[in-house]
Design a protein around this motif. Structure first.
Motif, short mmCIF file in Angstrom:
data_model
loop_
_atom_site.label_atom_id
_atom_site.label_comp_id
_atom_site.label_asym_id
_atom_site.label_seq_id
_atom_site.Cartn_x
_atom_site.Cartn_y
_atom_site.Cartn_z
N UNK A 82 0.76 -1.22 0.13
CA UNK A 82 -0.11 0.07 -0.14
C UNK A 82 0.84 1.41 0.06
N UNK A 83 0.61 2.17 -0.92
CA UNK A 83 1.37 3.54 -1.07
C UNK A 83 0.63 4.82 -0.74
N UNK A 84 1.34 5.67 -0.23
CA UNK A 84 0.75 7.01 0.07
C UNK A 84 0.66 7.75 -1.57
N UNK A 85 -0.04 8.74 -1.53
CA UNK A 85 -0.28 9.08 -2.72
C UNK A 85 0.82 9.48 -3.62
N UNK A 86 1.76 10.42 -2.96
CA UNK A 86 3.07 10.71 -3.62
C UNK A 86 3.76 9.50 -4.30
N UNK A 87 3.89 8.38 -3.53
CA UNK A 87 4.63 7.29 -3.78
C UNK A 87 3.92 6.51 -4.87
N UNK A 88 2.50 6.65 -4.68
CA UNK A 88 1.46 5.76 -5.60
C UNK A 88 1.85 6.18 -7.20
N UNK A 89 1.72 7.77 -7.08
CA UNK A 89 1.91 8.77 -8.25
C UNK A 89 3.31 8.43 -8.92
#
Length: 95
Positions: A82-89
């Motif tokens: 599971x990633x935070x938004x910045x890492x996901x982007x």
């Protein structure tokens, strides 16, 4: 095809509501195959709460990439990162 106003029962509150001839014509033009299930009041309440009958539930997690605390709108499973938004982007842009 001639449309006529029809009385339907709301699946949420059980009250009768009118599915007007104009609404039926609109549904046909748009290609909708299902009749409405909810009265206008219940539809408005449902749309205002994320579509699930209540406030959107968030789950607190730790980002698998950077270790920061974050929240996600789904229940995470142990077998997937599971990633935070910045890492996901950032991850998505490298794919």
């Amino acid at each position: 095809m001639a449309f006529q106003d029809r009385s339907l029962t709301c699946v949420d509150c059980g009250q009768q509501f009118v599915f007007t001839a104009g609404e039926q014509e609109f549904y046909e033009q748009k290609g909708f195959v299902n009749e409405p299930k909810r009265c206008k009041g219940c539809k408005t309440v449902r749309k205002g709460t994320g579509g699930h009958g209540g406030p959107r539930q968030e789950f607190e997690v730790v980002c698998s990439a950077c270790g920061q605390q974050t929240s996600v709108p789904f229940k995470p499973t142990l077998d997937k990162p599971v990633f935070c938004k910045p890492c996901f982007v950032a991850k998505r842009s490298t794919m």
